[in-house]
Design a protein around this motif. Structure first.
Motif: not given
Length: 164
Positions: A52-78
């Motif tokens: 659902a968070v990724a959908e919101v990100v895609a919603g504010v982008l003009e052309a959402p990319p096929k590869q959208l990665t969300l992660f937290t850090s540190p350490p990098r956790t996809v």
């Protein structure tokens, strides 16, 4: 000695006690930071998924990319789209980084509506005449999320809570 006198507890009893002790939050505030440090702030129900968070990100982008990665850090956790925000420990608030495949500045990827909202918030801060207000508006540049979509997500999450 104290443990010896305590009655036996089933797994369900221990889980129930843990839930009773856990603080309850009606929403979680998520700051989504893009590679150029542009920040999107949105509120979600704690039982909503990362999808659902990724959908919101895609919603504010003009052309959402096929590869959208969300992660937290540190350490990098996809973050997996199937996990809920509560399961990942992102309640009551968290900073999630957005990884985009292209090296294009976020301002160019944002939809026209999102760019307009971003420009308005920066213009208001500059009009206030305060350097601190202008800097605050520029550092995490917030773009409000569609209220109707947010209400629908909240209703769906509340229905899921009642079922479980």
């Amino acid at each position: 000695k104290k443990d010896e006198d305590a009655p036996f507890k089933t797994k369900q009893m221990r889980e129930l006690e843990a839930l009773e002790k856990e603080r309850v939050f009606s929403y979680t505030l998520i700051r989504l930071q893009f590679p150029d440090r542009t920040t999107l702030v949105a509120a979600f129900h704690p039982n909503e998924t990362v999808g659902a968070v990724a959908e919101v990100v895609a919603g504010v982008l003009e052309a959402p990319p096929k590869q959208l990665t969300l992660f937290t850090s540190p350490p990098r956790t996809v973050l997996s789209p199937a996990n809920t925000l509560r399961e990942l420990g992102l309640v009551p608030a968290a900073l999630i980084y957005v990884s985009l495949p292209a090296n294009t500045p976020t301002q160019e990827l944002l939809s026209a509506k999102a760019r307009l909202l971003l420009d308005e918030s920066m213009a208001q801060a500059l009009a206030a005449g305060s350097a601190a207000a202008a800097a605050k508006a520029m550092l995490p540049a917030s773009v409000p999320v569609d209220a109707e979509a947010s209400r629908k997500r909240d209703a769906a999450a509340a229905a899921a809570d009642k079922r479980s």
